[in-house]
Design a protein around this motif. Structure first.
Motif, PDB file in Angstrom:
ATOM      1  N   GLY A   3       0.854  -1.228  -0.100  1.00  0.00           N
ATOM      2  CA  GLY A   3      -0.047  -0.098   0.029  1.00  0.00           C
ATOM      3  C   GLY A   3       0.735   1.334   0.128  1.00  0.00           C
ATOM      4  N   ILE A   4       2.067   1.255  -0.473  1.00  0.00           N
ATOM      5  CA  ILE A   4       2.786   2.712  -0.526  1.00  0.00           C
ATOM      6  C   ILE A   4       2.014   3.536  -1.358  1.00  0.00           C
ATOM      7  CG2 ILE A   4       4.929   3.306  -1.455  1.00  0.00           C
ATOM      8  CD1 ILE A   4       6.457   0.983  -0.282  1.00  0.00           C
ATOM      9  N   LEU A   5       1.634   3.245  -2.604  1.00  0.00           N
ATOM     10  CA  LEU A   5       0.835   4.004  -3.288  1.00  0.00           C
ATOM     11  C   LEU A   5      -0.693   4.411  -2.797  1.00  0.00           C
ATOM     12  CD1 LEU A   5       0.427   6.137  -5.653  1.00  0.00           C
ATOM     13  CD2 LEU A   5       0.112   4.264  -7.011  1.00  0.00           C
ATOM     14  N   SER A   6      -1.113   2.948  -2.371  1.00  0.00           N
ATOM     15  CA  SER A   6      -2.604   3.128  -1.742  1.00  0.00           C
ATOM     16  C   SER A   6      -2.574   4.178  -0.678  1.00  0.00           C
ATOM     17  CB  SER A   6      -2.996   1.984  -1.451  1.00  0.00           C
ATOM     18  OG  SER A   6      -2.814   0.800  -2.467  1.00  0.00           O
ATOM     19  N   ARG A   7      -1.842   4.380   0.277  1.00  0.00           N
ATOM     20  CA  ARG A   7      -1.760   5.163   1.310  1.00  0.00           C
ATOM     21  C   ARG A   7      -2.079   6.624   0.954  1.00  0.00           C
ATOM     22  NH1 ARG A   7       1.630   1.377   3.069  1.00  0.00           N
ATOM     23  NH2 ARG A   7       1.090   0.055   4.659  1.00  0.00           N
ATOM     24  N   ARG A   8      -1.295   6.781  -0.295  1.00  0.00           N
ATOM     25  CA  ARG A   8      -1.502   8.335  -0.938  1.00  0.00           C
ATOM     26  C   ARG A   8      -2.712   8.575  -1.597  1.00  0.00           C
ATOM     27  NH1 ARG A   8      -0.914  13.116   0.123  1.00  0.00           N
ATOM     28  NH2 ARG A   8      -0.312  14.494  -1.564  1.00  0.00           N
ATOM     29  N   LEU A   9      -2.903   7.654  -2.275  1.00  0.00           N
ATOM     30  CA  LEU A   9      -4.199   7.752  -3.254  1.00  0.00           C
ATOM     31  C   LEU A   9      -5.571   8.119  -2.091  1.00  0.00           C
ATOM     32  CD1 LEU A   9      -3.686   5.140  -5.938  1.00  0.00           C
ATOM     33  CD2 LEU A   9      -3.739   7.406  -6.097  1.00  0.00           C
ATOM     34  N   HIS A  10      -5.371   7.176  -1.092  1.00  0.00           N
ATOM     35  CA  HIS A  10      -6.339   7.284  -0.167  1.00  0.00           C
ATOM     36  C   HIS A  10      -6.532   8.776   0.675  1.00  0.00           C
ATOM     37  CE1 HIS A  10      -9.318   6.049   2.905  1.00  0.00           C
ATOM     38  NE2 HIS A  10      -8.261   6.638   4.164  1.00  0.00           N
ATOM     39  N   ALA A  11      -5.165   9.273   0.913  1.00  0.00           N
ATOM     40  CA  ALA A  11      -5.257  10.732   1.385  1.00  0.00           C
ATOM     41  C   ALA A  11      -5.833  11.474   0.479  1.00  0.00           C
ATOM     42  CB  ALA A  11      -3.713  10.934   1.784  1.00  0.00           C
ATOM     43  N   LEU A  12      -5.588  11.370  -0.740  1.00  0.00           N
ATOM     44  CA  LEU A  12      -6.116  12.274  -1.822  1.00  0.00           C
ATOM     45  C   LEU A  12      -7.686  12.363  -2.024  1.00  0.00           C
ATOM     46  CD1 LEU A  12      -3.351  11.872  -4.597  1.00  0.00           C
ATOM     47  CD2 LEU A  12      -3.755  13.940  -3.255  1.00  0.00           C
ATOM     48  N   GLY A  13      -8.176  11.249  -1.459  1.00  0.00           N
ATOM     49  CA  GLY A  13      -9.669  11.295  -1.329  1.00  0.00           C
ATOM     50  C   GLY A  13     -10.353  10.580  -2.401  1.00  0.00           C
ATOM     51  N   THR A  14      -9.630   9.642  -3.051  1.00  0.00           N
ATOM     52  CA  THR A  14     -10.098   8.891  -4.012  1.00  0.00           C
ATOM     53  C   THR A  14     -11.129   7.706  -3.431  1.00  0.00           C
ATOM     54  OG1 THR A  14      -8.238   7.313  -4.017  1.00  0.00           O
ATOM     55  CG2 THR A  14      -8.196   9.091  -5.454  1.00  0.00           C
ATOM     56  N   GLU A  15     -11.953   7.162  -4.402  1.00  0.00           N
ATOM     57  CA  GLU A  15     -12.649   5.829  -3.877  1.00  0.00           C
ATOM     58  C   GLU A  15     -11.788   4.681  -4.610  1.00  0.00           C
ATOM     59  OE1 GLU A  15     -16.699   3.442  -5.095  1.00  0.00           O
ATOM     60  OE2 GLU A  15     -16.497   5.564  -5.745  1.00  0.00           O
ATOM     61  N   LEU A  16     -11.064   4.045  -3.490  1.00  0.00           N
ATOM     62  CA  LEU A  16      -9.984   3.193  -4.216  1.00  0.00           C
ATOM     63  C   LEU A  16     -10.249   1.822  -3.579  1.00  0.00           C
ATOM     64  CD1 LEU A  16      -6.976   3.490  -4.796  1.00  0.00           C
ATOM     65  CD2 LEU A  16      -6.467   3.274  -2.442  1.00  0.00           C
ATOM     66  N   VAL A  17      -9.779   0.886  -4.773  1.00  0.00           N
ATOM     67  CA  VAL A  17      -9.762  -0.523  -4.229  1.00  0.00           C
ATOM     68  C   VAL A  17      -8.318  -1.003  -4.833  1.00  0.00           C
ATOM     69  CG1 VAL A  17     -10.683  -2.974  -5.170  1.00  0.00           C
ATOM     70  CG2 VAL A  17     -12.224  -0.672  -5.139  1.00  0.00           C
ATOM     71  N   ALA A  18      -7.827  -1.643  -3.920  1.00  0.00           N
ATOM     72  CA  ALA A  18      -6.388  -2.226  -4.124  1.00  0.00           C
ATOM     73  C   ALA A  18      -6.394  -3.903  -4.593  1.00  0.00           C
ATOM     74  CB  ALA A  18      -5.505  -2.167  -2.791  1.00  0.00           C
ATOM     75  N   VAL A  19      -5.709  -4.123  -5.748  1.00  0.00           N
ATOM     76  CA  VAL A  19      -5.798  -5.322  -5.997  1.00  0.00           C
ATOM     77  C   VAL A  19      -4.497  -6.049  -6.240  1.00  0.00           C
ATOM     78  CG1 VAL A  19      -6.480  -6.917  -8.223  1.00  0.00           C
ATOM     79  CG2 VAL A  19      -7.818  -5.093  -7.576  1.00  0.00           C
ATOM     80  N   ASP A  20      -4.216  -7.110  -5.527  1.00  0.00           N
ATOM     81  CA  ASP A  20      -2.811  -7.677  -5.810  1.00  0.00           C
ATOM     82  C   ASP A  20      -3.012  -9.297  -5.687  1.00  0.00           C
ATOM     83  OD1 ASP A  20       0.386  -6.478  -5.393  1.00  0.00           O
ATOM     84  OD2 ASP A  20      -0.095  -8.523  -4.360  1.00  0.00           O
ATOM     85  N   PRO A  21      -2.112 -10.155  -6.051  1.00  0.00           N
ATOM     86  CA  PRO A  21      -2.393 -11.687  -5.922  1.00  0.00           C
ATOM     87  C   PRO A  21      -1.572 -12.130  -4.588  1.00  0.00           C
ATOM     88  CG  PRO A  21      -0.528 -11.236  -7.364  1.00  0.00           C
ATOM     89  CD  PRO A  21      -1.164  -9.877  -6.938  1.00  0.00           C
ATOM     90  N   ASP A  22      -0.880 -11.074  -3.724  1.00  0.00           N
ATOM     91  CA  ASP A  22      -0.010 -11.371  -2.580  1.00  0.00           C
ATOM     92  C   ASP A  22      -1.063 -11.105  -1.363  1.00  0.00           C
ATOM     93  OD1 ASP A  22       1.413 -11.819  -0.540  1.00  0.00           O
ATOM     94  OD2 ASP A  22       3.276 -11.273  -1.641  1.00  0.00           O
ATOM     95  N   ALA A  23      -1.855 -11.862  -0.878  1.00  0.00           N
ATOM     96  CA  ALA A  23      -2.619 -11.978   0.414  1.00  0.00           C
ATOM     97  C   ALA A  23      -1.982 -11.355   1.501  1.00  0.00           C
ATOM     98  CB  ALA A  23      -3.654 -13.134   0.442  1.00  0.00           C
ATOM     99  N   VAL A  24      -0.475 -11.628   1.861  1.00  0.00           N
ATOM    100  CA  VAL A  24       0.127 -11.404   2.792  1.00  0.00           C
ATOM    101  C   VAL A  24       0.388  -9.791   2.975  1.00  0.00           C
ATOM    102  CG1 VAL A  24       2.221 -11.668   4.194  1.00  0.00           C
ATOM    103  CG2 VAL A  24       0.979 -13.746   3.185  1.00  0.00           C
ATOM    104  N   ALA A  25       0.894  -9.288   1.497  1.00  0.00           N
ATOM    105  CA  ALA A  25       1.129  -8.235   1.375  1.00  0.00           C
ATOM    106  C   ALA A  25       0.018  -7.239   1.656  1.00  0.00           C
ATOM    107  CB  ALA A  25       1.696  -7.839   0.109  1.00  0.00           C
ATOM    108  N   LEU A  26      -1.352  -7.642   1.168  1.00  0.00           N
ATOM    109  CA  LEU A  26      -2.414  -6.669   1.112  1.00  0.00           C
ATOM    110  C   LEU A  26      -2.751  -6.608   2.658  1.00  0.00           C
ATOM    111  CD1 LEU A  26      -4.621  -8.079  -1.854  1.00  0.00           C
ATOM    112  CD2 LEU A  26      -3.526  -5.874  -1.422  1.00  0.00           C
TER     113      LEU A  26
END
Length: 244
Positions: A57-80
């Motif tokens: 979530g290095i980028l996800s955190r910034r996108l969330h802070a910017l106020g987007t409606e966000l969904v994070a997709v990744d195959p690595d459940a541990v990272a998510l």
């Protein structure tokens, strides 16, 4: 050459170093992110965004802070597990998301792990007409001699190709690109930890890892000694594509 299946497997192994990854991998400069809105009559708060290959979530955190409606997709459940956004376990080639459901897809530090033609088709499928794809690539600034040597010791694989432009097809057309220079402050231990988050380290045995660490510490204490910390030069390569 890494075969596609093995390449995908390496791209799913970062959860094992999730905490270290968050500590030492840099974020993405605002000037690079701002490329997404260039020439677009939209604000961040207007956008539904899929952060594809989102990982910890290095980028996800910034996108969330910017106020987007966000969904994070990744195959690595541990990272998510570390990602603060609503998450979906899925791949770039099969996100599991509805067709024409997002305005923007962001891909940070992950495009090279994808099967590009299949990923492009999936991105085009989930984007609304006129939607955009922002590809961000943070690289050690190997134009700097000592950083080039450092990258080779850690087998970082960072090679700057000024002529590179993504051309994935599937109706996605490159409309702009940008290079943003920045630095991140790290100690010698931090640089060793940075090596630990690289795919070369993650797929190596303990003997190889010990050799890489020893070589790094010798380089940073003898050949190119640094004080307590150093501002490590990076460049962020940003590419903006649009679905037509």
């Amino acid at each position: 050459m890494v075969r596609p299946r093995a390449q995908a497997a390496h791209g799913r192994s970062f959860g094992a170093q999730a905490g270290v990854y968050d500590e030492v991998r840099p974020g993405y400069p605002d000037a690079a992110l701002a490329l997404a809105l260039t020439g677009w009559d939209r604000q961040w708060s207007d956008l539904r965004v899929c952060d594809l290959g989102a990982g910890t979530g290095i980028l996800s955190r910034r996108l969330h802070a910017l106020g987007t409606e966000l969904v994070a997709v990744d195959p690595d459940a541990v990272a998510l597990e570390r990602n603060p956004a609503p998450t979906v376990v899925g791949t770039a080639e099969d996100t599991g998301m509805e067709a024409e459901s997002v305005d923007l897809v962001t891909v940070a530090q992950a495009w090279h792990w994808f099967d590009e033609p299949r990923a492009a088709a999936e991105v085009a499928r989930v984007l609304k007409p006129g939607g955009r794809l922002l590809i961000l690539i943070n690289q050690l600034d190997v134009r700097v001699d000592w950083v080039l040597r450092l990258s080779r010791i850690m087998h970082a694989g960072d090679v700057y190709r000024p002529q590179y432009r993504p051309d994935p097809g599937a109706g996605l057309t490159l409309i702009d690109h940008r290079l943003v220079e920045f630095t991140t402050e790290l100690s010698v231990d931090g640089i060793v930890d940075l090596a630990r988050t690289r795919s070369y380290w993650l797929r190596s045995n303990e003997k190889t890892r010990a050799r890489v660490e020893s070589n790094l510490r010798e380089y940073l204490s003898v050949e190119h000694p640094i004080p307590d910390t150093v501002h490590l030069p990076y460049m962020c390569l940003a590419y903006l594509l649009e679905r037509h």
